[in-house]
Scaffold this motif. Structure first.
Motif, PDB file in Angstrom:
ATOM      1  N   GLU A  61      -2.865   1.972  -0.264  1.00  0.00           N
ATOM      2  CA  GLU A  61      -3.155   1.218  -1.489  1.00  0.00           C
ATOM      3  C   GLU A  61      -4.387   0.327  -1.295  1.00  0.00           C
ATOM      4  N   HIS A  80       0.536  -8.187   0.893  1.00  0.00           N
ATOM      5  CA  HIS A  80       1.100  -7.122   1.743  1.00  0.00           C
ATOM      6  C   HIS A  80       1.358  -7.640   3.168  1.00  0.00           C
ATOM      7  N   ASP A 120       0.474  -4.757  -8.429  1.00  0.00           N
ATOM      8  CA  ASP A 120       0.040  -3.351  -8.468  1.00  0.00           C
ATOM      9  C   ASP A 120      -0.513  -2.966  -9.840  1.00  0.00           C
TER      10      ASP A 120
HETATM   11 FE   LIG Z   1       0.811  -3.489  -3.547  1.00  0.00          FE
END
Ligand SMILES: [Fe+2]
Length: 164
Positions: A61, A80, A120
């Motif tokens: 990602e 993260h 996201d």
């Molecule tokens: Fe993420």
């Protein structure tokens, strides 16, 4: 806490990302099942696999966000890192003999959908546009290559097949 149910609004529309998110969701539900059986060995296996998978998902990602030039890639990466550290702490506690299933399951099941909906979904448009642009560049390259194959220069092969 109930089993996590994936709902379409969680999709980012980026197939590889959605597939990975669903798999993380499956891992969390697996933790929920183990929580009921108290199978310590199975728990260890799931934690191990889930951590590996999630860390590789994060790096996938992050690369995508950075390649696409997403402005909030840095702060997203730090989220993260924070989650990776927290999950790592659970892993250490598990290895020290503690039963962390319930706590780990609660933390992750609260975290995942929130993270997808907020952070996201933030990169969704930038990454989708980037992928569309690079996909058409790839497509053009393949198209040009296939035209070169189907239109041979007039030479002995063309003459052989009667091309004018
Ligand atoms: Fe993420």
């Amino acid at each position: 806490m109930a089993t996590l149910q994936w709902i379409p609004e969680l999709d980012t529309g980026i197939p590889e990302i959605d597939k990975q998110h669903r798999r993380i969701c499956d891992y969390i539900n697996l933790l929920d099942q183990i929580r009921r059986t108290h199978d310590r060995q199975k728990l260890g296996e799931v934690i191990e696999e889930m951590v590996d998978y999630t860390v590789s998902h994060f790096s996938f990602e992050e690369t995508l966000m950075e390649d696409a030039g997403y402005l909030l890639a840095g702060p997203h990466k730090r989220v993260h890192e924070l989650v990776t550290r927290r999950v790592g702490e659970f892993k250490t506690r598990y290895e020290a003999g503690e039963d962390v299933t319930e706590e780990l399951h609660n933390m992750l099941s609260r975290w995942l959908f929130n993270h997808i909906r907020n952070e996201d979904h933030g990169y969704m448009d930038t990454v989708t546009t980037y992928l569309r642009m690079t996909a058409s560049a790839q497509h053009a390259k393949i198209e040009a290559a296939s035209q070169a194959v189907s239109q041979p220069k007039r030479g002995w092969i063309a003459r052989l097949f009667g091309a004018r």
